[in-house]
Scaffold this motif. Structure first.
Motif, PDB file in Angstrom:
ATOM      1  N   LEU A  39      49.119  20.775  85.167  1.00 32.99           N
ATOM      2  CA  LEU A  39      48.939  21.921  84.103  1.00 32.99           C
ATOM      3  C   LEU A  39      47.872  23.479  85.070  1.00 32.99           C
ATOM      4  CD1 LEU A  39      46.249  20.425  81.488  1.00 32.99           C
ATOM      5  CD2 LEU A  39      48.967  21.745  81.241  1.00 32.99           C
ATOM      6  N   PRO A  40      47.148  23.106  86.736  1.00 36.86           N
ATOM      7  CA  PRO A  40      47.209  24.162  87.001  1.00 36.86           C
ATOM      8  C   PRO A  40      48.751  25.509  87.833  1.00 36.86           C
ATOM      9  CG  PRO A  40      46.160  22.282  88.243  1.00 36.86           C
ATOM     10  CD  PRO A  40      47.401  22.275  86.889  1.00 36.86           C
ATOM     11  N   ALA A  41      49.916  24.284  88.111  1.00 38.29           N
ATOM     12  CA  ALA A  41      50.461  24.661  88.418  1.00 38.29           C
ATOM     13  C   ALA A  41      51.220  25.637  88.004  1.00 38.29           C
ATOM     14  CB  ALA A  41      51.498  23.311  89.051  1.00 38.29           C
ATOM     15  N   THR A  42      51.305  25.914  86.623  1.00 39.99           N
ATOM     16  CA  THR A  42      52.094  25.910  85.347  1.00 39.99           C
ATOM     17  C   THR A  42      51.285  27.371  84.697  1.00 39.99           C
ATOM     18  OG1 THR A  42      51.799  24.684  83.522  1.00 39.99           O
ATOM     19  CG2 THR A  42      53.570  25.042  84.818  1.00 39.99           C
ATOM     20  N   GLY A  43      49.062  26.950  85.025  1.00 39.22           N
ATOM     21  CA  GLY A  43      48.243  28.006  84.331  1.00 39.22           C
ATOM     22  C   GLY A  43      47.041  28.395  85.106  1.00 39.22           C
ATOM     23  N   LEU A  44      46.661  28.223  86.206  1.00 44.65           N
ATOM     24  CA  LEU A  44      45.210  29.668  86.349  1.00 44.65           C
ATOM     25  C   LEU A  44      45.224  29.385  87.926  1.00 44.65           C
ATOM     26  CD1 LEU A  44      42.972  27.922  88.885  1.00 44.65           C
ATOM     27  CD2 LEU A  44      42.826  26.447  86.993  1.00 44.65           C
ATOM     28  N   LEU A  45      46.552  28.417  88.644  1.00 42.34           N
ATOM     29  CA  LEU A  45      47.574  29.317  89.373  1.00 42.34           C
ATOM     30  C   LEU A  45      48.094  30.395  90.386  1.00 42.34           C
ATOM     31  CD1 LEU A  45      47.440  25.617  91.190  1.00 42.34           C
ATOM     32  CD2 LEU A  45      45.865  27.119  91.586  1.00 42.34           C
ATOM     33  N   LEU A  46      48.998  30.363  88.885  1.00 40.57           N
ATOM     34  CA  LEU A  46      50.484  31.046  88.598  1.00 40.57           C
ATOM     35  C   LEU A  46      49.701  32.789  89.131  1.00 40.57           C
ATOM     36  CD1 LEU A  46      53.327  31.737  88.420  1.00 40.57           C
ATOM     37  CD2 LEU A  46      53.226  31.497  86.085  1.00 40.57           C
ATOM     38  N   PRO A  47      49.098  33.285  88.430  1.00 39.85           N
ATOM     39  CA  PRO A  47      48.665  34.794  88.337  1.00 39.85           C
ATOM     40  C   PRO A  47      47.868  34.928  89.860  1.00 39.85           C
ATOM     41  CG  PRO A  47      46.845  33.514  87.152  1.00 39.85           C
ATOM     42  CD  PRO A  47      47.468  32.633  87.370  1.00 39.85           C
ATOM     43  N   LEU A  48      47.513  34.147  91.260  1.00 42.53           N
ATOM     44  CA  LEU A  48      47.043  33.710  91.913  1.00 42.53           C
ATOM     45  C   LEU A  48      48.187  34.165  92.664  1.00 42.53           C
ATOM     46  CD1 LEU A  48      44.130  31.473  92.171  1.00 42.53           C
ATOM     47  CD2 LEU A  48      43.600  34.072  91.901  1.00 42.53           C
ATOM     48  N   ARG A  49      49.105  33.017  92.397  1.00 42.09           N
ATOM     49  CA  ARG A  49      50.532  33.520  92.981  1.00 42.09           C
ATOM     50  C   ARG A  49      51.208  34.730  93.045  1.00 42.09           C
ATOM     51  NH1 ARG A  49      52.526  32.415  97.704  1.00 42.09           N
ATOM     52  NH2 ARG A  49      54.493  31.884  98.045  1.00 42.09           N
ATOM     53  N   LEU A  50      50.944  35.520  92.198  1.00 43.17           N
ATOM     54  CA  LEU A  50      51.750  36.558  91.668  1.00 43.17           C
ATOM     55  C   LEU A  50      51.420  37.186  92.552  1.00 43.17           C
ATOM     56  CD1 LEU A  50      52.981  35.613  87.771  1.00 43.17           C
ATOM     57  CD2 LEU A  50      54.511  35.986  89.575  1.00 43.17           C
TER      58      LEU A  50
ATOM     59  N   GLU B 228      53.100  27.416  62.696  1.00 41.31           N
ATOM     60  CA  GLU B 228      52.947  27.093  63.863  1.00 41.31           C
ATOM     61  C   GLU B 228      53.473  28.240  64.479  1.00 41.31           C
ATOM     62  OE1 GLU B 228      53.160  22.679  66.761  1.00 41.31           O
ATOM     63  OE2 GLU B 228      54.405  22.856  64.594  1.00 41.31           O
ATOM     64  N   MET B 229      54.826  28.732  65.194  1.00 40.71           N
ATOM     65  CA  MET B 229      55.452  29.247  65.815  1.00 40.71           C
ATOM     66  C   MET B 229      55.015  30.232  66.094  1.00 40.71           C
ATOM     67  SD  MET B 229      59.267  31.149  65.811  1.00 40.71           S
ATOM     68  CE  MET B 229      59.160  32.027  64.252  1.00 40.71           C
ATOM     69  N   THR B 230      54.298  31.141  64.941  1.00 42.50           N
ATOM     70  CA  THR B 230      53.444  32.225  65.089  1.00 42.50           C
ATOM     71  C   THR B 230      52.081  31.893  65.528  1.00 42.50           C
ATOM     72  OG1 THR B 230      54.264  32.686  63.334  1.00 42.50           O
ATOM     73  CG2 THR B 230      52.614  34.218  63.700  1.00 42.50           C
ATOM     74  N   THR B 231      51.450  31.024  65.402  1.00 36.00           N
ATOM     75  CA  THR B 231      50.020  31.166  65.830  1.00 36.00           C
ATOM     76  C   THR B 231      50.504  30.759  67.646  1.00 36.00           C
ATOM     77  OG1 THR B 231      49.580  29.880  64.354  1.00 36.00           O
ATOM     78  CG2 THR B 231      48.151  29.407  66.320  1.00 36.00           C
ATOM     79  N   LEU B 232      51.750  30.260  68.460  1.00 37.52           N
ATOM     80  CA  LEU B 232      51.711  29.614  69.257  1.00 37.52           C
ATOM     81  C   LEU B 232      52.203  31.385  70.148  1.00 37.52           C
ATOM     82  CD1 LEU B 232      54.230  26.898  69.651  1.00 37.52           C
ATOM     83  CD2 LEU B 232      51.725  27.037  70.874  1.00 37.52           C
ATOM     84  N   LEU B 233      52.286  31.984  69.345  1.00 41.55           N
ATOM     85  CA  LEU B 233      53.012  33.525  69.894  1.00 41.55           C
ATOM     86  C   LEU B 233      51.438  34.469  69.940  1.00 41.55           C
ATOM     87  CD1 LEU B 233      55.913  35.280  67.825  1.00 41.55           C
ATOM     88  CD2 LEU B 233      55.956  35.158  70.431  1.00 41.55           C
ATOM     89  N   ALA B 234      50.910  34.270  69.463  1.00 40.10           N
ATOM     90  CA  ALA B 234      48.822  34.183  69.371  1.00 40.10           C
ATOM     91  C   ALA B 234      48.466  34.363  70.407  1.00 40.10           C
ATOM     92  CB  ALA B 234      48.898  34.775  68.073  1.00 40.10           C
ATOM     93  N   SER B 235      48.733  33.284  70.329  1.00 40.06           N
ATOM     94  CA  SER B 235      47.737  32.357  71.625  1.00 40.06           C
ATOM     95  C   SER B 235      47.907  32.501  73.428  1.00 40.06           C
ATOM     96  CB  SER B 235      47.336  30.575  71.327  1.00 40.06           C
ATOM     97  OG  SER B 235      48.868  29.708  71.262  1.00 40.06           O
ATOM     98  N   SER B 236      49.627  32.826  73.296  1.00 36.96           N
ATOM     99  CA  SER B 236      50.108  32.789  74.424  1.00 36.96           C
ATOM    100  C   SER B 236      49.947  34.358  74.811  1.00 36.96           C
ATOM    101  CB  SER B 236      52.082  32.227  74.386  1.00 36.96           C
ATOM    102  OG  SER B 236      52.088  31.248  73.798  1.00 36.96           O
ATOM    103  N   VAL B 237      50.211  34.668  73.852  1.00 35.55           N
ATOM    104  CA  VAL B 237      49.940  36.109  73.770  1.00 35.55           C
ATOM    105  C   VAL B 237      48.638  36.781  74.854  1.00 35.55           C
ATOM    106  CG1 VAL B 237      49.791  38.818  73.444  1.00 35.55           C
ATOM    107  CG2 VAL B 237      51.805  37.728  73.380  1.00 35.55           C
ATOM    108  N   GLY B 238      47.535  35.767  73.721  1.00 35.35           N
ATOM    109  CA  GLY B 238      45.912  36.230  74.200  1.00 35.35           C
ATOM    110  C   GLY B 238      45.768  35.519  75.233  1.00 35.35           C
ATOM    111  N   HIS B 239      46.252  33.904  76.003  1.00 34.19           N
ATOM    112  CA  HIS B 239      45.397  33.436  76.597  1.00 34.19           C
ATOM    113  C   HIS B 239      46.306  33.771  78.342  1.00 34.19           C
ATOM    114  CE1 HIS B 239      44.796  29.973  79.230  1.00 34.19           C
ATOM    115  NE2 HIS B 239      46.233  29.519  79.449  1.00 34.19           N
ATOM    116  N   GLY B 240      47.444  34.853  78.280  1.00 34.05           N
ATOM    117  CA  GLY B 240      48.200  34.938  79.673  1.00 34.05           C
ATOM    118  C   GLY B 240      47.169  36.509  79.737  1.00 34.05           C
TER     119      GLY B 240
END
Length: 425
Positions: free
Chosen positions: A228-239, A12-24
C-alpha cells in the motif's frame, strides 16, 4: 449485466471515480503542504477509523435492507465531497479538515462496501456469480483507471479546488445510479433477528475458524503492509523528488488500473491456464515485488508508469485467483459480516502501513524505502505456501465451491437460536 445488477455496478464505478479523484487531490495537497508527516497522519488515521467502523457496522448488511444501506452511504459520500469542494474553494484545507472529511467517507464506505458485495450475490444465481465478479473487477478497474487520470488533469489544469469539485459531481451521479437498483431486488429474503452482539461475534468467529480463509486473509494483509505505501503515500513524494508534474500522479494510478483491466480481460486467465493457479499466483507476486523495487530505482516518470502497469496486471492475477470461490463458499446469511471482516483486516494493514513507511522515511530517502517495501512484499508472499487447504480449495469447481466453507468447517457457522424475520431488501 442488466437491470439492477448493471445499476449496482455502474454506481460502484462512479463511486470509485469520485473517491480516486478526491484521494489523489488530498494526497497531492498533503505532499506539498504537510510533507511526509502529514501524509502519514492522514493515511494512518483513515485506516484506523476503517478498522473500527467495519466490524462495528458489519451486522447491518445481514440485518437491514441492503439497497437502503447503500443509499445512506452514498448520501454521506455526497456530503463529504461537497464539504471538501467548499473548503478547497474557500482556502480552508488543512490536515485536520482533510482528516475530518476523510473520517466521514470512511464510515460511509464501511456501510456501503459489505452491503454492495452481498447484494450483488443476492441478485444473481450461483451459475452467474463467476461472470459477475469478473465484470465487477473490470468495472472497478475502469473506475480506478479513470479516477486518477481525471484527478491528474484537474490538478494540472485548476488545482485541488477543481479536483474536489469534480469529485462532488461524480458523487452525486453515483447516488443517482444507486437509486435504480430497487425494482430488481429480491422481495422476501430471510433475515436473522439475533442480537447485534451475537451477530457481530458470529461473523468474527466464522472468519477465524475457517482456516483457509483466515490464513489467506492474514497473509494478504501482511503483503498489503508493504504494497500500500508503494502505490499510495510514497508515490507523490517519489514523483516530487524527481521533479515530475502532478499529471504523472494520475497517469501512474491509471496505469495501475489499466494493468488490472488487462488482466480481467484475459491476461489473468491465460497465465492461470498456462502455469496453473498456484504457480501463476506466485509468479505474479514475484513480478509485482520486483516492480515495486524498480519504482525506487528509476528516475523517469514514464518508466514509473510502466512499473505501475505491470503491478496492476499482477494484482489482477492474485485477486481473480480465488475471489469467485471465496464469495460462493460463504453462507448467504454470513456474507456481509465475513466481507466486512475481510475489509477489516485490509484496513488493519492499511493502518500499519503508513506508520511503518513513515518510520522508514525518517531514516532513509524515499527511493531506499521503496527497496524495503519490495523486499518485505516478496518475503511475506512466501507465507502463502503455508496456508492450509489452499491447494484443494482452489482445485474445486465453481459448483463444488458453493457452500464449501460450511461443509469443510461446519463448527464455524453456529447460529443463535432466534426467530427469523422476513423483510424487503
Amino acid at each position: 449485466m442488466r437491470g439492477g445488477v448493471a445499476a449496482l455496478l455502474q454506481a460502484e464505478m462512479t463511486t470509485l471515480l469520485a473517491s480516486s479523484v478526491g484521494h489523489g487531490a488530498a494526497l497531492w495537497w498533503l505532499a506539498g503542504h504537510a510533507g511526509a508527516r502529514g501524509l502519514t497522519i492522514y493515511s494512518a488515521l483513515m485506516a484506523v477509523l476503517a478498522l473500527i467502523s467495519l466490524p462495528l457496522l458489519s451486522p447491518l448488511g445481514d440485518r437491514l435492507c441492503r439497497r437502503r444501506l447503500i443509499l445512506w452511504g452514498q448520501a454521506l459520500l455526497v456530503v463529504e465531497a461537497v464539504a471538501l469542494m467548499g473548503l478547497a474553494l474557500a482556502g480552508g484545507l488543512s490536515v485536520s479538515t482533510l482528516c475530518a472529511c476523510g473520517a466521514l467517507a470512511t464510515w460511509a464506505q464501511a456501510i456501503v462496501q459489505p452491503a454492495r458485495t452481498s447484494l450483488l450475490l443476492d441478485l444473481l444465481p450461483a451459475s452467474r456469480v463467476s461472470a459477475a465478479i469478473r465484470v465487477r473487477r473490470g468495472i472497478q478497474a475502469l473506475g480506478t483507471l479513470g479516477g486518477p487520470a481525471l484527478g491528474g488533469l484537474a490538478l494540472s489544469g485548476g488545482g485541488v479546488g477543481v479536483a474536489f469539485t469534480l469529485q462532488a459531481l461524480l458523487a452525486v451521479a453515483a447516488c443517482g445510479l444507486a437509486l435504480r437498483t430497487r425494482p430488481h431486488a429480491p422481495s422476501s429474503p430471510k433475515r436473522s433477528i439475533e442480537s447485534w452482539r451475537a451477530s457481530l461475534l458470529a461473523g468474527l468467529r466464522a472468519k477465524w475458524q475457517v482456516r483457509v480463509d483466515r490464513w489467506w486473509s492474514l497473509t494478504g494483509a501482511l503483503m498489503m503492509i508493504f504494497f500500500l505505501p508503494a502505490t499510495g503515500l510514497l508515490l507523490p513524494l517519489r514523483l516530487q523528488a524527481i521533479g515530475a508534474s502532478p499529471i504523472w500522479l494520475g497517469l501512474c494510478g491509471s496505469a495501475l488500473s489499466l494493468g488490472v483491466l488487462a488482466g480481467v480481460l484475459g491476461l489473468a486467465d491465460r497465465c492461470m491456464t498456462r502455469l496453473g493457479r498456484l504457480r501463476a499466483m506466485f509468479a505474479a507476486i514475484a513480478v509485482c515485488g520486483l516492480s515495486v523495487g524498480l519504482i525506487g530505482a528509476l528516475e523517469r516518470p514514464w518508466a514509473l508508469t510502466i512499473c505501475f502497469g505491470v503491478i496492476g496486471m499482477c494484482v489482477s492475477i492474485t485477486q481473480l485467483m480465488g475471489q469467485t470461490h471465496r464469495s460462493l463458499a460463504v453462507p448467504e446469511d454470513f456474507r456481509a459480516r465475513m466481507a466486512s471482516a475481510q475489509l477489516t483486516l485490509s484496513h488493519l494493514a492499511a493502518a500499519m502501513a503508513p506508520l511503518i513507511a513513515g518510520l522508514c522515511l525518517r531514516q532513509w530517502p524515499v527511493e531506499q524505502v521503496y527497496g524495503l517495501m519490495s523486499a518485505g512484499f516478496l518475503v511475506s508472499g512466501l507465507a502463502l505456501l503455508l496456508v492450509p487447504d489452499l491447494r484443494s480449495f482452489l482445485a474445486a469447481s465453481t459448483k463444488e465451491a458453493s457452500g464449501w466453507y460450511q461443509r469443510r468447517y461446519p463448527e464455524a457457522f453456529r447460529r443463535a437460536e432466534s426467530a427469523v424475520a422476513r423483510t424487503d431488501r
